[in-house]
Motif scaffolding. Structure first.
Motif, PDB file in Angstrom:
ATOM      1  N   ASP A  45      17.115  48.877  33.597  1.00 24.65           N
ATOM      2  CA  ASP A  45      18.221  49.797  33.393  1.00 24.65           C
ATOM      3  C   ASP A  45      17.831  51.192  33.852  1.00 24.65           C
ATOM      4  OD1 ASP A  45      16.536  50.726  31.412  1.00 24.65           O
ATOM      5  OD2 ASP A  45      17.750  49.987  29.758  1.00 24.65           O
ATOM      6  N   HIS A  46      18.494  52.192  33.317  1.00 26.72           N
ATOM      7  CA  HIS A  46      18.278  53.585  33.729  1.00 26.72           C
ATOM      8  C   HIS A  46      16.956  54.163  33.249  1.00 26.72           C
ATOM      9  CE1 HIS A  46      22.405  53.562  35.046  1.00 26.72           C
ATOM     10  NE2 HIS A  46      22.790  53.156  33.850  1.00 26.72           N
ATOM     11  N   GLN A  99      13.582  55.003  33.528  1.00 26.99           N
ATOM     12  CA  GLN A  99      12.629  55.013  34.638  1.00 26.99           C
ATOM     13  C   GLN A  99      11.250  54.539  34.217  1.00 26.99           C
ATOM     14  OE1 GLN A  99      12.748  58.846  36.479  1.00 26.99           O
ATOM     15  NE2 GLN A  99      14.850  58.589  37.152  1.00 26.99           N
ATOM     16  N   GLU A 123      20.278  49.758  37.729  1.00 23.03           N
ATOM     17  CA  GLU A 123      20.164  48.698  36.742  1.00 23.03           C
ATOM     18  C   GLU A 123      20.430  47.378  37.441  1.00 23.03           C
ATOM     19  OE1 GLU A 123      22.847  49.822  33.649  1.00 23.03           O
ATOM     20  OE2 GLU A 123      24.585  49.093  34.700  1.00 23.03           O
ATOM     21  N   TYR A 130      20.385  56.416  39.511  1.00 22.73           N
ATOM     22  CA  TYR A 130      20.592  55.522  38.385  1.00 22.73           C
ATOM     23  C   TYR A 130      20.565  54.109  38.914  1.00 22.73           C
ATOM     24  CZ  TYR A 130      21.800  59.737  36.050  1.00 22.73           C
ATOM     25  OH  TYR A 130      21.734  60.984  35.520  1.00 22.73           O
TER      26      TYR A 130
END
Length: 176
Positions: free
Chosen positions: A141-142, A144, A51, A49
């Motif tokens: 952010d997360h 992808q 960000e 994860y």
């Protein structure tokens, strides 16, 4: 999980340790590292994860053609400039000029040369109400897909985006 030994051996010790801890916690964890080998994009499995957040330090209206930042890059259209507190001193490269960033559903484009401590993001007029000075601004952010798109537009591999961030950017590691 069995990971490509060449990939693991090329990671920094702290990153390797983090990956192994993540994999011990969740056997389904997958981190995408992009490896450009002779122009071929290879995705390797591992999930992380990620960000990058900063703040909007100023916004202003801008007209098409107005010079923006060092190098006086002409603004592409009428709209709003959001200046964010992130620059090449933080590892946010000058190569990112022209790359796009999504913010609250609005597509922004990095215009002008990235400065040492800040960068200028151009948004169309419709974004004005969502761009507030002092507000948290998420660069990536997360998601992808957005992250890999940013890396591709910037002409860098995804792993390089993390590695070039300087010690001025705090890192928060979490296994949750």
């Amino acid at each position: 999980k069995q990971l490509d030994k060449d990939i693991i051996n090329n990671l920094t010790p702290i990153f390797k340790e983090t990956i192994f801890k993540i994999l011990e916690q969740d056997e389904n964890a997958i981190l995408y590292l992009q490896n450009y080998n002779q122009g071929i994009n290879n995705k390797h499995l591992i999930e992380m994860y990620k960000e990058l957040e900063t703040y909007i330090i100023r916004t202003f209206k801008v007209e098409k053609g107005r010079p923006i930042g060092y190098g006086a890059t002409p603004c592409p259209d009428n709209g709003i400039i959001a200046i964010i507190a992130l620059g090449y001193g933080d590892g946010f490269s000058t190569r990112f000029q022209g790359s796009s960033i999504k913010f609250k559903g609005h597509k922004g484009v990095i215009v002008g040369r990235v400065n040492m401590d800040m960068a200028q993001i151009f948004f169309k007029k419709e974004a004005e109400k969502d761009l507030i000075t002092g507000e948290l601004f998420r660069v990536w952010d997360h998601d992808q897909k957005n992250f890999l798109h940013f890396a591709e537009e910037s002409g860098v591999i995804a792993y390089e985006l993390f590695c070039q961030l300087s010690s001025r950017i705090p890192r928060i590691y979490s296994l949750n």
